[in-house]
Design a protein around this motif. Structure first.
Motif, PDB file in Angstrom:
ATOM      1  N   GLY A   1     -94.798  19.901 -11.551  1.00 16.27           N
ATOM      2  CA  GLY A   1     -94.979  18.399 -10.757  1.00 16.27           C
ATOM      3  C   GLY A   1     -95.815  17.636 -11.873  1.00 16.27           C
ATOM      4  N   TYR A   2     -96.258  18.008 -12.992  1.00 16.92           N
ATOM      5  CA  TYR A   2     -97.097  17.223 -13.737  1.00 16.92           C
ATOM      6  C   TYR A   2     -96.343  15.733 -14.191  1.00 16.92           C
ATOM      7  N   ALA A   3     -95.397  15.831 -14.717  1.00 14.04           N
ATOM      8  CA  ALA A   3     -94.541  14.490 -15.419  1.00 14.04           C
ATOM      9  C   ALA A   3     -94.474  13.639 -14.320  1.00 14.04           C
ATOM     10  N   VAL A   4     -94.209  13.789 -13.076  1.00 14.74           N
ATOM     11  CA  VAL A   4     -93.958  13.156 -11.924  1.00 14.74           C
ATOM     12  C   VAL A   4     -95.222  12.476 -11.600  1.00 14.74           C
TER      13      VAL A   4
ATOM     14  N   GLN B   1    -106.374  14.396  -9.197  1.00 14.05           N
ATOM     15  CA  GLN B   1    -107.657  15.025  -9.824  1.00 14.05           C
ATOM     16  C   GLN B   1    -107.902  16.603  -9.409  1.00 14.05           C
ATOM     17  N   ASP B   2    -107.650  16.693  -8.123  1.00 13.19           N
ATOM     18  CA  ASP B   2    -108.056  17.992  -7.556  1.00 13.19           C
ATOM     19  C   ASP B   2    -106.940  19.032  -7.947  1.00 13.19           C
ATOM     20  N   ARG B   3    -105.692  18.641  -8.035  1.00 12.73           N
ATOM     21  CA  ARG B   3    -104.780  19.544  -8.491  1.00 12.73           C
ATOM     22  C   ARG B   3    -104.654  19.599  -9.874  1.00 12.73           C
ATOM     23  N   GLY B   4    -105.245  18.652 -10.637  1.00  8.60           N
ATOM     24  CA  GLY B   4    -105.535  18.776 -12.024  1.00  8.60           C
ATOM     25  C   GLY B   4    -106.414  19.930 -12.319  1.00  8.60           C
ATOM     26  N   ARG B   5    -107.405  19.978 -11.661  1.00 10.44           N
ATOM     27  CA  ARG B   5    -108.401  21.004 -11.849  1.00 10.44           C
ATOM     28  C   ARG B   5    -107.792  22.378 -11.332  1.00 10.44           C
TER      29      ARG B   5
ATOM     30  N   TYR C   1    -104.548  21.542 -15.563  1.00  8.09           N
ATOM     31  CA  TYR C   1    -105.226  21.504 -16.920  1.00  8.09           C
ATOM     32  C   TYR C   1    -105.885  22.903 -17.102  1.00  8.09           C
ATOM     33  N   ALA C   2    -105.850  23.394 -18.259  1.00  2.00           N
ATOM     34  CA  ALA C   2    -106.712  24.602 -18.645  1.00  2.00           C
ATOM     35  C   ALA C   2    -108.176  24.117 -18.925  1.00  2.00           C
ATOM     36  N   ASP C   3    -108.163  22.950 -19.495  1.00  2.00           N
ATOM     37  CA  ASP C   3    -109.457  22.115 -19.892  1.00  2.00           C
ATOM     38  C   ASP C   3    -109.374  20.758 -19.880  1.00  2.00           C
ATOM     39  N   TYR C   4    -110.216  19.979 -19.422  1.00  2.00           N
ATOM     40  CA  TYR C   4    -110.361  18.559 -19.902  1.00  2.00           C
ATOM     41  C   TYR C   4    -111.672  17.977 -19.945  1.00  2.00           C
ATOM     42  N   ARG C   5    -111.843  16.730 -20.324  1.00  3.69           N
ATOM     43  CA  ARG C   5    -113.120  16.062 -20.636  1.00  3.69           C
ATOM     44  C   ARG C   5    -113.079  14.497 -20.251  1.00  3.69           C
ATOM     45  N   VAL C   6    -113.966  14.148 -19.642  1.00  5.04           N
ATOM     46  CA  VAL C   6    -113.800  12.661 -19.280  1.00  5.04           C
ATOM     47  C   VAL C   6    -115.119  12.049 -19.990  1.00  5.04           C
TER      48      VAL C   6
ATOM     49  N   GLY D   1    -116.812  17.493 -17.422  1.00  2.00           N
ATOM     50  CA  GLY D   1    -115.750  18.339 -17.396  1.00  2.00           C
ATOM     51  C   GLY D   1    -115.514  19.072 -16.307  1.00  2.00           C
ATOM     52  N   PRO D   2    -114.701  19.858 -16.191  1.00  2.00           N
ATOM     53  CA  PRO D   2    -114.392  20.789 -14.985  1.00  2.00           C
ATOM     54  C   PRO D   2    -115.329  21.687 -14.461  1.00  2.00           C
ATOM     55  N   SER D   3    -116.436  21.933 -15.667  1.00  2.00           N
ATOM     56  CA  SER D   3    -117.340  22.881 -14.882  1.00  2.00           C
ATOM     57  C   SER D   3    -118.475  21.907 -14.224  1.00  2.00           C
ATOM     58  N   ASP D   4    -118.372  20.726 -14.242  1.00  2.00           N
ATOM     59  CA  ASP D   4    -119.484  19.603 -13.508  1.00  2.00           C
ATOM     60  C   ASP D   4    -118.955  19.607 -11.907  1.00  2.00           C
ATOM     61  N   ALA D   5    -119.665  19.192 -11.185  1.00  2.00           N
ATOM     62  CA  ALA D   5    -119.163  19.070  -9.696  1.00  2.00           C
ATOM     63  C   ALA D   5    -118.122  18.270  -9.707  1.00  2.00           C
ATOM     64  N   PRO D   6    -117.024  18.669  -8.938  1.00  2.00           N
ATOM     65  CA  PRO D   6    -116.041  17.607  -8.599  1.00  2.00           C
ATOM     66  C   PRO D   6    -116.409  16.299  -8.071  1.00  2.00           C
ATOM     67  N   ARG D   7    -115.985  15.387  -8.597  1.00  2.00           N
ATOM     68  CA  ARG D   7    -116.343  13.965  -8.223  1.00  2.00           C
ATOM     69  C   ARG D   7    -118.062  13.807  -8.419  1.00  2.00           C
TER      70      ARG D   7
END
Lengths: 132, 132
Positions: free
Chosen positions: A48-51, A103-107, A111-116, B126-132
């Motif tokens: 469901g990622y692309a959608v 975002q929740d489904r991403g986690r 996503y295996a990993d991400y950074r903002v 990143g994902p290891s931080d608190a969600p939101r």
């Protein structure tokens, strides 16, 4: 820094917020504005990622203070940068209900990993600006 | 924002500055630091581009104040983000002789279009931080 920090968009939206072209902001803006750099490594399979990705890009565009959206994925690794009028607009987008669910489904799934990285753009230029 | 703005790197350099993984800075850093977002649309053909791109990534890594490098290209469109200790380090990298030559050739040969956003990162998570 001369004026053309951001280029004049072509026909409405034609080059705007598209994967595959350099951002031309719909609303010409001068720094400072906010960039949210989202880097991610995908898990296997679409699930469901692309959608969702297409929907989030469309939804972002409807938000107050939205300036632009750029994205490129190379194999599992991707970079998406969204641009906002200010930090408040970027923060509000993060809280939009449908985006929060994504975002929740991403986690949990996509996503295996991400950074903002949330950043304040102080200068912007392109090839039409003076070299260096 | 809690501490983990930047993740602890794994074995030295293993996940660092690579296309294909989320940045783990070699030198853990807390915001503020500088991000240079370079978005570009390539022209046709390689014309020495791949060799230059690899060389610039290696050369950037040798510069003072270098923190990390991420890049993804999808078809002609690409996003590269380099991270620096501060604006001065980013500006110094722009002036490095070999990089200046590459920028010039970029304008004349490799890029149909590009845009640079120089930004100050104020938050990172990143994902290891608190969600939101």
């Amino acid at each position: 820094m001369s004026t053309p920090g951001l280029r004049t968009p072509g026909p409405t939206g034609s080059r705007f917020g598209q994967t595959g072209s350099v951002t031309a902001f719909e609303t010409p803006s001068e720094p400072p504005y906010t960039a949210v750099i989202f880097t991610s490594t995908r898990t296997d399979g679409d699930q469901g990622y692309a959608v969702m990705a297409a929907r989030m890009q469309a939804l972002a565009r409807e938000q107050p203070g939205y300036l632009g959206y750029e994205s490129a994925r190379e194999g599992r690794f991707g970079i998406t940068v969204s641009y906002w009028a200010d930090d408040a607009a970027a923060a509000a987008w993060k809280q939009v209900h449908e985006h929060a669910i994504a975002q929740d489904r991403g986690r949990t799934t996509w996503y295996a990993d991400y950074r903002v990285h949330v950043a304040t753009v102080t200068r912007a230029y392109g090839p039409s600006d003076a070299p260096r």
